[in-house]
Motif scaffolding. Structure first.
Motif, PDB file in Angstrom:
ATOM      1  N   ASN A   1      -1.747 -48.957  13.610  1.00 27.32           N
ATOM      2  CA  ASN A   1      -1.630 -49.591  15.062  1.00 27.32           C
ATOM      3  C   ASN A   1      -1.211 -49.254  15.630  1.00 27.32           C
ATOM      4  OD1 ASN A   1       1.686 -49.759  15.523  1.00 27.32           O
ATOM      5  ND2 ASN A   1       1.220 -51.673  13.898  1.00 27.32           N
ATOM      6  N   GLY A   2      -1.027 -49.235  17.097  1.00 31.07           N
ATOM      7  CA  GLY A   2      -1.165 -48.802  18.689  1.00 31.07           C
ATOM      8  C   GLY A   2      -0.005 -48.198  18.385  1.00 31.07           C
ATOM      9  N   GLY A   3       1.512 -49.071  18.246  1.00 29.91           N
ATOM     10  CA  GLY A   3       2.596 -48.833  17.894  1.00 29.91           C
ATOM     11  C   GLY A   3       3.245 -47.463  17.362  1.00 29.91           C
ATOM     12  N   GLU A   4       2.144 -47.662  16.002  1.00 29.42           N
ATOM     13  CA  GLU A   4       2.035 -46.967  15.006  1.00 29.42           C
ATOM     14  C   GLU A   4       2.310 -44.979  16.121  1.00 29.42           C
ATOM     15  OE1 GLU A   4       2.403 -49.087  11.589  1.00 29.42           O
ATOM     16  OE2 GLU A   4       0.158 -48.656  12.006  1.00 29.42           O
ATOM     17  N   LEU A   5       0.624 -45.692  16.443  1.00 32.13           N
ATOM     18  CA  LEU A   5       0.125 -44.306  16.977  1.00 32.13           C
ATOM     19  C   LEU A   5       1.234 -43.692  17.869  1.00 32.13           C
ATOM     20  CD1 LEU A   5      -3.690 -44.800  16.628  1.00 32.13           C
ATOM     21  CD2 LEU A   5      -2.278 -43.912  15.189  1.00 32.13           C
ATOM     22  N   LEU A   6       1.710 -43.960  18.701  1.00 30.25           N
ATOM     23  CA  LEU A   6       2.362 -43.970  19.954  1.00 30.25           C
ATOM     24  C   LEU A   6       3.778 -43.410  19.742  1.00 30.25           C
ATOM     25  CD1 LEU A   6       2.462 -43.799  23.356  1.00 30.25           C
ATOM     26  CD2 LEU A   6       4.152 -46.076  22.758  1.00 30.25           C
TER      27      LEU A   6
ATOM     28  N   SER B   1      -8.276 -51.301  13.167  1.00 29.41           N
ATOM     29  CA  SER B   1      -7.635 -50.485  12.417  1.00 29.41           C
ATOM     30  C   SER B   1      -6.311 -50.487  11.241  1.00 29.41           C
ATOM     31  CB  SER B   1      -7.057 -49.556  13.461  1.00 29.41           C
ATOM     32  OG  SER B   1      -6.167 -48.350  13.066  1.00 29.41           O
TER      33      SER B   1
ATOM     34  N   HIS C   1     -14.636 -47.315  10.098  1.00 28.50           N
ATOM     35  CA  HIS C   1     -13.535 -47.253  11.221  1.00 28.50           C
ATOM     36  C   HIS C   1     -13.648 -45.690  11.826  1.00 28.50           C
ATOM     37  CE1 HIS C   1     -10.537 -48.231  13.926  1.00 28.50           C
ATOM     38  NE2 HIS C   1      -9.456 -46.986  13.321  1.00 28.50           N
TER      39      HIS C   1
ATOM     40  N   VAL D   1     -13.103 -42.341  13.622  1.00 27.83           N
ATOM     41  CA  VAL D   1     -11.647 -41.999  14.909  1.00 27.83           C
ATOM     42  C   VAL D   1     -11.659 -40.570  15.447  1.00 27.83           C
ATOM     43  CG1 VAL D   1      -9.101 -41.480  15.789  1.00 27.83           C
ATOM     44  CG2 VAL D   1     -10.525 -43.543  13.873  1.00 27.83           C
TER      45      VAL D   1
END
Length: 130
Positions: free
Chosen positions: A39-44, A36, A12, A14
């Motif tokens: 998750n995308g929510g955490e990254l947002l 990954s 993975h 990035v």
């Protein structure tokens, strides 16, 4: 600016980039090896926290205020698949020898000019390219 992910079994990668300056971000793959572990929510939420932290330092520098430390905690909720997130809130704690009124003014101003926050507040157009 751009962000890139390359993923295959147990790999993975990035990368983020601004003005041609690329930086690797270490994020492990999921235990299955695909996708990954973050998750995308955490990254947002992390993007919101990072933006506000960096912008506090930027705006403090313009005002010649010295900040000892900054903590930003962002929360939000994500429901079922396909649903937009809701209830985004954040708090910040700033340690500084500057007068409390100056720090409060800095925080309020930074909330108005934080670019990632304003992008979400105004709604963003997201287009899938071929």
């Amino acid at each position: 600016m751009l962000a890139r992910i390359y993923n295959q079994a147990q790999e993975h990668l990035v990368e983020v980039q601004t003005d041609g300056a690329a930086k690797a971000v270490q994020i492990a793959p999921k235990p299955s090896g695909f996708g990954s572990s973050v998750n995308g929510g955490e990254l947002l939420l992390l993007a919101l926290a990072t933006c506000f932290c960096n912008d506090l330092y930027r705006e403090a520098s313009k005002r010649k205020l010295s900040l000892t430390s900054v903590e930003v905690v962002v929360s939000g909720e994500f429901g079922a698949e396909g649903e937009a997130g809701t209830n985004f809130t954040y708090q910040t704690r700033v340690v500084s020898d500057a007068p409390a009124a100056d720090i409060e003014d800095l925080i309020r101003y930074t909330d108005r000019v934080a670019e990632v926050h304003n992008t979400l507040r105004r709604g963003a157009s997201i287009t899938l390219l071929p």
